[in-house]
Design a protein around this motif. Sequence first.
Motif, short mmCIF file in Angstrom:
data_model
loop_
_atom_site.label_atom_id
_atom_site.label_comp_id
_atom_site.label_asym_id
_atom_site.label_seq_id
_atom_site.Cartn_x
_atom_site.Cartn_y
_atom_site.Cartn_z
N VAL A 59 -0.97 12.71 21.73
CA VAL A 59 -0.52 12.88 23.18
C VAL A 59 -0.17 11.62 23.68
O VAL A 59 -1.05 10.69 23.46
CB VAL A 59 -1.34 13.71 24.15
CG1 VAL A 59 -0.62 13.57 25.60
CG2 VAL A 59 -1.64 15.01 23.83
N GLU A 60 1.10 11.22 23.61
CA GLU A 60 1.58 9.99 24.25
C GLU A 60 2.15 10.26 25.59
O GLU A 60 2.86 11.03 25.98
CB GLU A 60 2.64 9.10 23.43
CG GLU A 60 2.06 8.81 21.89
CD GLU A 60 3.30 8.24 21.08
OE1 GLU A 60 4.34 8.22 21.67
OE2 GLU A 60 3.03 7.58 20.06
N ILE A 76 4.80 12.82 25.40
CA ILE A 76 5.29 13.03 24.08
C ILE A 76 4.39 13.83 23.23
O ILE A 76 3.06 13.31 23.24
CB ILE A 76 5.96 11.90 23.48
CG1 ILE A 76 6.79 11.35 24.43
CG2 ILE A 76 6.35 12.07 21.93
CD1 ILE A 76 7.25 9.75 23.89
N LEU A 77 4.63 14.88 22.66
CA LEU A 77 3.77 15.67 21.74
C LEU A 77 4.03 15.45 20.62
O LEU A 77 5.15 16.00 20.05
CB LEU A 77 3.67 17.10 22.25
CG LEU A 77 3.13 17.31 23.75
CD1 LEU A 77 3.30 18.86 24.27
CD2 LEU A 77 1.76 16.79 24.05
N ILE A 84 8.23 16.65 16.84
CA ILE A 84 7.96 15.77 18.17
C ILE A 84 8.79 16.37 19.28
O ILE A 84 9.82 16.69 19.26
CB ILE A 84 8.54 14.45 17.85
CG1 ILE A 84 7.55 13.73 16.56
CG2 ILE A 84 8.03 13.67 19.03
CD1 ILE A 84 7.93 12.47 15.96
N ILE A 85 8.11 16.86 20.13
CA ILE A 85 8.70 17.13 21.47
C ILE A 85 8.28 16.51 22.74
O ILE A 85 7.28 15.74 22.53
CB ILE A 85 8.30 18.80 21.73
CG1 ILE A 85 7.07 19.06 21.64
CG2 ILE A 85 8.85 19.55 20.54
CD1 ILE A 85 6.27 20.54 22.15
N ALA A 86 9.20 16.30 23.64
CA ALA A 86 8.70 15.73 25.01
C ALA A 86 8.81 16.55 26.02
O ALA A 86 9.91 17.40 26.18
CB ALA A 86 9.50 14.61 24.91
N GLU A 103 -4.49 16.67 26.42
CA GLU A 103 -5.29 15.98 25.35
C GLU A 103 -6.80 16.66 25.31
O GLU A 103 -7.32 16.52 23.98
CB GLU A 103 -5.32 14.50 26.20
CG GLU A 103 -5.93 13.40 25.05
CD GLU A 103 -5.52 12.08 25.57
OE1 GLU A 103 -5.01 11.20 24.81
OE2 GLU A 103 -5.62 11.91 26.74
N GLN A 104 -7.32 17.16 26.24
CA GLN A 104 -8.60 17.51 26.13
C GLN A 104 -8.85 18.91 25.31
O GLN A 104 -9.41 19.13 24.36
CB GLN A 104 -9.16 17.82 27.32
CG GLN A 104 -9.54 16.44 28.08
CD GLN A 104 -10.24 16.72 29.79
OE1 GLN A 104 -11.41 17.05 29.63
NE2 GLN A 104 -9.71 16.68 30.58
N LEU A 105 -7.77 19.66 25.43
CA LEU A 105 -7.47 21.13 25.16
C LEU A 105 -7.32 20.91 23.58
O LEU A 105 -7.73 21.80 22.80
CB LEU A 105 -6.62 22.07 25.79
CG LEU A 105 -7.01 22.63 26.88
CD1 LEU A 105 -5.69 23.17 27.80
CD2 LEU A 105 -8.37 23.55 26.87
#
Length: 595
Positions: A59-60, A76-77, A84-86, A103-105
């Motif tokens: 995760v960005e 950004i995933l 890559i998707i945003a 990010e946690q999940l």
Amino acid sequence: MEFAELILTPKLDGVLLYDQLSERPVDGTLCITGHHLILSTRKEGAQELWLLHQNIDLVERKPNIVNNILEGGTIILKCKDLRIIALKIASPQEYFNISNSIEQLSNLEEAKMLYPFFYIPMYNMLEDGYSLYQPEQEFAKLLATSDDWRLTTVNSAYQVCPTYGAKLVVARSITDEQIVQSAAFRDGGRFPVLSYRHGNGAAMLRSAQPVAAPGVTKRCRADEAILNAVLGRSKKGFIFDTWGKGKSSTTETDQHYSQWKKVNRPIGQFSSVSALLDSFVKLMDACNDVQCSPDKWLSRLEMSGWLGYVLNALNAACVVAQCLDQEGAPVLVHGGKGLDTTLVVTSLVQIILNPDCRTIRGLQALIDREWLQGGYPFSTRHKHSCYTPTHQRRKSSSATFLLFLDCVYQLYAQFPCSFEYDHRLLVTLFEHSYFSQYGTFLGDCERERVQLKVFSRTTSLWSHLNRHEVVKSLLNPLYEPNQAVIWPSVAPISIVLWAELYTRWSIDQSQLKITFGQIQALISREKDLRSRVLKLHRQLAELQREYQLVRNEKNGNSSGNHNHYNRQLHDADVDDPGDDGDEESVSSDALGSSK
């Protein structure tokens, strides 16, 4: 811990979705559940996004700051299926909430919180995939027809070797006590076990390398007995080291294994298994850079070293296969802990030699035997993929299983008519090994799956793949069963980039899908025409039989009439006295007989 504690914003409207191939973003509603990220839109023709959190590799965050004021940002995933998707979010608070939740999940440590333990299939289960490929079933024919092998349960409590399965096939002449002694001699307790027995009787074993540690004896008579028990009539065997020379590589001594020739066929000079993942990272960096020049792209592809690993793995598998098939000699394959390069080679050997492994169920059985029961640590190796930076991922992460699938793809590319499946099954296996609603690839070994109750609480991927409608979507339209051994070319020019996987999100492959659809249509039409030809042949044969019957019947009637006429003439000759009879009386007799 409850999922609700991690989901700070369960639903948000006005989220923009960008992906690598779409020119325009999709405006929709974002929903976050315990296991999925969902983006739906009411626009006609637009597809919903359903993304498992387990699929997210990195995760960005890119905050949007205007005049020192935060105005939302872009998340950004980078996913394990390589896309890559945003997500562009306007609200600052929702931007932070959603990025933290994702990010946690996507980094849940507790296995029982993962989706396979919550997934309920919406179809009837025709068979239990977990019970399809047990050792006693896979080796049933061998155990029934040969007195040289037996099924041992010495590891039923997983104490002799924690990464092996509970049931293993070993030479009948070897005792359980010898197995325990050999396990102490091998790294991780991975003593030599039967991997495959060729049609000519030659056996392929796999194991870990001997332990290299201070205070550990360099000789084990029980281990020597296990290897010598499979020599049979062969005067020599081969020990293949797939790891390479170095401090982390040890092998058997010539003095104590005099009948075994040592062969070094390293897939790569690895200091650790993470080297494969480092190579995969460089490969994907090159594949995602669609703007670079051809020369630079080719240079980056070469620098990644990935295709070199593919070539080396195929080369090693071919040499092992030649020893088994052409020399009829037994082979022991090992490398490091026997968890990575060893399994790549033993699996490829079976695909080369055994035509059953080129079928859908045969490939499932192979993966179950060699990788799942063989103890490949899927959860550890696939915790991170190519998008996680080196400093953030564990050194135990690797891309070994992907290397195996890429090698299978190379075999399929060279022998496109010899495989019942095509690249679609290989892509499916790649994806499910990283993230899945099924429990097949959960855990690092059989022992962990038993502890997690995977076999009773989750659904098997094999149960899903073997459904009729799913199998149809994975069949190779060019398949013609080939019982022969397939010997691939290992010349560098023969190795190709697996574009259907590595560039499917960066380069539009719609034309490839159209072409593939046209091939399927042509093959389907050819099968229909063949079916019609066979039907017409049967109809023609039936008409020919009917014609022959009518003709025979007609010939029979004609022959009967002719015989009747001949009998009449014969009778007339018998009644004639031979002299010039009265013509009138003859006429009278004739008229009389006609009456």
